[in-house]
Design a protein around this motif. Structure first.
Motif, PDB file in Angstrom:
ATOM      1  N   PHE A  69       0.807  -1.216   0.000  1.00  0.00           N
ATOM      2  CA  PHE A  69       0.000   0.000   0.000  1.00  0.00           C
ATOM      3  C   PHE A  69       0.845   1.272   0.000  1.00  0.00           C
ATOM      4  N   ASP A  70       2.166   1.128   0.113  1.00  0.00           N
ATOM      5  CA  ASP A  70       3.028   2.299   0.276  1.00  0.00           C
ATOM      6  C   ASP A  70       4.465   1.796   0.288  1.00  0.00           C
ATOM      7  N   PHE A  71       5.408   2.722   0.152  1.00  0.00           N
ATOM      8  CA  PHE A  71       6.808   2.398   0.429  1.00  0.00           C
ATOM      9  C   PHE A  71       7.012   2.099   1.908  1.00  0.00           C
ATOM     10  N   ILE A  72       6.172   2.720   2.747  1.00  0.00           N
ATOM     11  CA  ILE A  72       6.368   2.693   4.196  1.00  0.00           C
ATOM     12  C   ILE A  72       5.136   2.095   4.859  1.00  0.00           C
ATOM     13  N   CYS A  73       5.351   1.226   5.834  1.00  0.00           N
ATOM     14  CA  CYS A  73       4.270   0.719   6.668  1.00  0.00           C
ATOM     15  C   CYS A  73       4.668   0.921   8.133  1.00  0.00           C
ATOM     16  N   ARG A  74       3.804   0.505   9.033  1.00  0.00           N
ATOM     17  CA  ARG A  74       4.145   0.655  10.443  1.00  0.00           C
ATOM     18  C   ARG A  74       3.969  -0.678  11.149  1.00  0.00           C
ATOM     19  N   ASP A  75       4.732  -0.863  12.215  1.00  0.00           N
ATOM     20  CA  ASP A  75       4.581  -1.999  13.095  1.00  0.00           C
ATOM     21  C   ASP A  75       3.586  -1.597  14.182  1.00  0.00           C
ATOM     22  N   PRO A  76       2.380  -2.186  14.220  1.00  0.00           N
ATOM     23  CA  PRO A  76       1.390  -1.761  15.215  1.00  0.00           C
ATOM     24  C   PRO A  76       1.820  -2.019  16.657  1.00  0.00           C
ATOM     25  N   GLU A  77       2.833  -2.854  16.844  1.00  0.00           N
ATOM     26  CA  GLU A  77       3.339  -3.098  18.193  1.00  0.00           C
ATOM     27  C   GLU A  77       4.217  -1.954  18.686  1.00  0.00           C
ATOM     28  N   TYR A  79       4.561   1.183  16.598  1.00  0.00           N
ATOM     29  CA  TYR A  79       4.190   2.387  15.851  1.00  0.00           C
ATOM     30  C   TYR A  79       5.332   2.886  14.962  1.00  0.00           C
ATOM     31  N   GLN A  80       6.402   2.124  14.844  1.00  0.00           N
ATOM     32  CA  GLN A  80       7.572   2.606  14.112  1.00  0.00           C
ATOM     33  C   GLN A  80       7.436   2.370  12.604  1.00  0.00           C
ATOM     34  N   PRO A  81       7.928   3.316  11.793  1.00  0.00           N
ATOM     35  CA  PRO A  81       7.903   3.115  10.340  1.00  0.00           C
ATOM     36  C   PRO A  81       8.863   2.014   9.907  1.00  0.00           C
ATOM     37  N   GLU A  82       8.451   1.254   8.913  1.00  0.00           N
ATOM     38  CA  GLU A  82       9.270   0.183   8.348  1.00  0.00           C
ATOM     39  C   GLU A  82       9.173   0.250   6.823  1.00  0.00           C
ATOM     40  N   VAL A  83      10.170  -0.312   6.159  1.00  0.00           N
ATOM     41  CA  VAL A  83      10.084  -0.476   4.706  1.00  0.00           C
ATOM     42  C   VAL A  83       8.998  -1.518   4.431  1.00  0.00           C
ATOM     43  N   ALA A  84       8.059  -1.158   3.572  1.00  0.00           N
ATOM     44  CA  ALA A  84       6.890  -2.010   3.360  1.00  0.00           C
ATOM     45  C   ALA A  84       7.122  -3.123   2.341  1.00  0.00           C
ATOM     46  N   LEU A  85       8.272  -3.120   1.663  1.00  0.00           N
ATOM     47  CA  LEU A  85       8.447  -4.025   0.528  1.00  0.00           C
ATOM     48  C   LEU A  85       9.021  -5.381   0.923  1.00  0.00           C
ATOM     49  N   SER A  86       9.891  -5.396   1.918  1.00  0.00           N
ATOM     50  CA  SER A  86      10.485  -6.651   2.381  1.00  0.00           C
ATOM     51  C   SER A  86      10.890  -6.468   3.831  1.00  0.00           C
ATOM     52  N   ARG A  87      11.167  -7.566   4.508  1.00  0.00           N
ATOM     53  CA  ARG A  87      11.630  -7.463   5.892  1.00  0.00           C
ATOM     54  C   ARG A  87      12.716  -8.500   6.129  1.00  0.00           C
ATOM     55  N   PHE A  88      13.645  -8.140   7.004  1.00  0.00           N
ATOM     56  CA  PHE A  88      14.725  -9.039   7.372  1.00  0.00           C
ATOM     57  C   PHE A  88      14.396  -9.719   8.693  1.00  0.00           C
ATOM     58  N   GLU A  89      14.650 -11.011   8.753  1.00  0.00           N
ATOM     59  CA  GLU A  89      14.469 -11.759   9.991  1.00  0.00           C
ATOM     60  C   GLU A  89      15.835 -12.194  10.488  1.00  0.00           C
ATOM     61  N   TRP A 544       7.742  15.228   4.258  1.00  0.00           N
ATOM     62  CA  TRP A 544       8.718  14.181   4.542  1.00  0.00           C
ATOM     63  C   TRP A 544       8.644  13.781   6.014  1.00  0.00           C
ATOM     64  N   GLN A 545       8.430  14.745   6.915  1.00  0.00           N
ATOM     65  CA  GLN A 545       8.372  14.431   8.336  1.00  0.00           C
ATOM     66  C   GLN A 545       7.182  13.530   8.649  1.00  0.00           C
ATOM     67  N   THR A 546       6.017  13.842   8.075  1.00  0.00           N
ATOM     68  CA  THR A 546       4.825  13.030   8.305  1.00  0.00           C
ATOM     69  C   THR A 546       5.057  11.587   7.883  1.00  0.00           C
ATOM     70  N   ALA A 547       5.748  11.392   6.756  1.00  0.00           N
ATOM     71  CA  ALA A 547       5.937  10.047   6.206  1.00  0.00           C
ATOM     72  C   ALA A 547       6.615   9.101   7.187  1.00  0.00           C
ATOM     73  N   VAL A 548       7.445   9.649   8.082  1.00  0.00           N
ATOM     74  CA  VAL A 548       8.188   8.788   9.013  1.00  0.00           C
ATOM     75  C   VAL A 548       7.823   9.080  10.475  1.00  0.00           C
ATOM     76  N   GLY A 549       6.599   9.591  10.679  1.00  0.00           N
ATOM     77  CA  GLY A 549       6.141   9.793  12.041  1.00  0.00           C
ATOM     78  C   GLY A 549       6.695  11.028  12.704  1.00  0.00           C
ATOM     79  N   GLY A 550       6.800  12.130  11.950  1.00  0.00           N
ATOM     80  CA  GLY A 550       7.347  13.364  12.493  1.00  0.00           C
ATOM     81  C   GLY A 550       6.362  14.511  12.419  1.00  0.00           C
ATOM     82  N   PHE A 551       6.833  15.704  12.823  1.00  0.00           N
ATOM     83  CA  PHE A 551       5.981  16.881  12.975  1.00  0.00           C
ATOM     84  C   PHE A 551       6.707  18.121  12.467  1.00  0.00           C
TER      85      PHE A 551
END
Length: 616
Positions: A69-77, A79-89, A544-551
């Motif tokens: 849905f975006d370049f950026i998603c959030r972890d609901p646990e 609230y931090q922004p994450e890259v939405a395309l892939s994740r590293f484990e 740009w600030q809004t995109a990563v949880g800023g003000f």
């Protein structure tokens, strides 16, 4: 006869520019394609973003069917922004390897082709990292990180002791002198305690007479010369984690100046296609084979170094030089694969038009806050010049297309200016929907990632390039909203408050409307979407600030970045383009219609999961 489908993606080509240039007869190959079949504007996705749109292209579904849905998603646990395309484990134990997971779901069109025994060659399609197995070969595109795990972080070297690191870069201060030693930073070694950066030492020597920088890396092709204001060829580095383990990466040097003090720039360290830290192709050795045939090439998803230009480490000529290098690498890959392409699907994406427009749009817009009249005469028409280069690339696929070939050229979205930025989180705070700790007020000093948000009093928060999430109980870690009348009140407050929102600074309307996700999406992954999406008028975009949880302290401000063009507005304002060498049943084409069109042409049954319909 074996049927072929050749699909050329030109990311971000803007219909109004294409149509004007066709009218002036400046795009002869696209004109041939239009005459042979079809040209129309192409309905894009919601939102009009590269990973979202190309994921809908390959799956034939709305984003609810593929989960991007975006370049950026959030972890609901968190609230931090994450890259939405892939994740590293992380590795499960000391002997295991870290794992990377592709977040794009759905059924890409090469899966039914594989099941039918039809081969595919897929080059640089977004959201294909890590690549999946298929009948054929695939080289991953947008979503592939650099060797340090970021999406593109270069390093600036300077003898200026007062220099400060800019956004998304590393800064290394050099000793004085004309002959000195420094280091190139590699990936973090997380198995050390504490974790530390791996590195390779390099020696650099200024030759004022020849205006070159002599660089010794200690590796293969260890001595290189780079002229002032020029880029090097690819340089290979080996970073050691231990006596038994190392990883290879490649980068390019750019020499910014030799005096009065030395400054140079090293691109993000790319995965080495000959020996990538994580597979960037399927089969895994395909990237190595390709690099042996056409030479080393960028594996980074965002290959064009827009951060270097945004931060002022590169100027526009240097950036355009680097874009040209990327474009020619991609062209070599296309020509090599087209020469041996005999049946099935061939797809390649050229991302460079998108990156050129993002960074150079301000020179064609006299009302842009960063319009530079002194540079505009040289740079105002560089976008059209790049469109002509893209048109020239089409000579090879046109020549390859015979009577048994479906040839498609498309862009995923259009483009426009980005003059003003809107701070959605600041608006939520002003309207009592988001609370800050200790009665603090919004400002850039609060940082990113919602560090100062009081979640016990927050009803909604904005993250990503236009999304707003409600702070739901049971979904978010510290949620306070229940679904029902209370959540409905918050939704309506946001929709009514932002609809036709005026920008008093320009006397224009910044926002058209706010959409609910259930109005836009359907499918298995709809629950991962933002609850609301803000639809901006052309000229405006989320900050740009809004995109990563800023003000910020203000609601709207001028966009002072070199990133001056954009497309993340109401999708109706930024359709893509579609050319085919076949007539279509109608000219109301959507990007989700391309996968069923290709499958039908190649004689492969269309899976029920695809929502689009064939144009043929």
């Amino acid at each position: 006869m074996r049927k072929k489908a050749i699909v050329i993606g030109l990311d971000g080509l803007e219909p109004s520019i294409v149509e004007a240039m066709l009218g002036r007869k400046e795009l002869p190959n696209l004109a041939k394609l239009r005459q042979a079949g079809l040209y129309t504007r192409l309905k894009t996705t919601y939102p009009a973003q590269t990973p979202v749109a190309w994921s809908s292209f390959v799956t034939g579904t709305n984003p609810g069917g593929h989960g991007i849905f975006d370049f950026i998603c959030r972890d609901p646990e968190t609230y931090q922004p994450e890259v939405a395309l892939s994740r590293f484990e992380p590795p499960k134990n000391m002997l295991a390897q870290p794992r990377v997971v592709n977040r794009r779901k759905g059924v890409p069109l090469w899966q039914p082709l594989t099941q039918a025994g039809v081969p595919s060659t897929v080059l640089r399609c977004p959201c294909t990292f890590p690549p999946e197995a298929l009948h054929g070969k695939i080289l991953a595109g947008v979503g592939v990180p650099d060797l340090r795990g970021s999406q593109s972080k270069g390093t600036f070297y300077t003898q200026d002791r007062a220099a400060l690191a800019q956004e998304n870069e590393q800064l290394i201060r050099l000793d004085s002198g004309l002959d000195l030693t420094t280091r190139v930073l590699g990936p973090r070694n997380t198995r050390q305690s504490p974790p530390s950066d791996t590195f390779c030492e390099i020696r650099v020597r200024v030759d004022k007479e020849s205006r070159t920088l002599l660089i010794q890396t200690g590796g293969v092709s260890s001595k290189i010369e780079v002229v002032e204001k020029g880029w090097s060829e690819w340089v290979r580095f080996k970073f050691k984690f231990s006596m038994l383990q190392s990883v290879s990466g490649i980068a390019r040097f750019y020499v910014r100046q030799l005096e009065p003090h030395l400054e140079f720039y090293i691109s993000a360290i790319n995965f080495d296609p000959a020996a990538p830290m994580f597979p960037v192709s399927s089969p895994a050795d395909y990237a190595k084979e390709l690099s042996e045939k056409i030479g080393p090439f960028s594996t980074l998803g965002m290959a064009e170094d827009h951060n270097g230009l945004n931060n002022g480490r590169l100027d526009e000529p240097a950036y355009l030089q680097q874009c040209e290098l990327v474009l020619r690498e991609r062209e070599r890959a296309m020509r090599f694969e087209l020469d041996r392409f005999t049946e099935g699907l061939f797809f390649i994406l050229f991302d460079t038009p998108d990156r050129v427009q993002h960074m150079l749009w301000r020179f064609r817009d006299r009302q842009h806050p960063c319009f530079e009249p002194d540079l505009a005469p040289d740079l105002a028409t560089r976008i059209e010049e790049h469109y002509r280069q893209c048109d020239a690339l089409l000579a090879a696929p046109l020549e390859k297309a015979d009577e048994n070939t479906l040839l498609v050229v498309l862009s995923d979205h259009g483009f426009g200016t980005f003059r003003r930025a809107f701070h959605t989180n600041t608006w939520l705070w002003q309207n009592g929907l988001l609370s800050l700790k200790d009665n603090r007020k919004p400002s850039e000093e609060l940082g990113d990632g919602f560090a100062e948000v009081d979640w016990s009093k927050t009803y909604a928060y904005a993250l990503g390039l236009g999304g707003v999430y409600l702070n739901f109980k049971g979904r978010e870690r510290s949620g306070i909203l229940q679904e029902g009348s209370e959540a409905e009140r918050v939704r309506r407050a946001i929709q009514n408050g932002l609809a036709e929102f005026p920008d008093m600074g320009t006397q224009r309307t910044a926002i058209r409307s706010v959409s609910r996700r259930e109005e836009l999406y359907s499918g298995t992954f709809m629950e991962n979407a933002p609850d609301l999406l803000v639809n901006f008028h052309p000229g405006f975009r989320v900050s740009w600030q809004t995109a990563v949880g800023g003000f910020s302290h203000s609601l709207l401000e001028d966009n002072k970045r070199r990133w001056s063009g954009d497309h993340i507005v109401d999708p109706e304002a930024v359709p893509g383009i579609l050319f085919m060498n076949r007539a279509a049943r109608h000219n109301q084409a959507r990007i989700i219609d391309l996968a069923p069109t290709i499958l039908k042409y190649l004689g492969v049954p269309v899976p029920e999961s695809l929502e689009g319909s064939s144009l043929l």
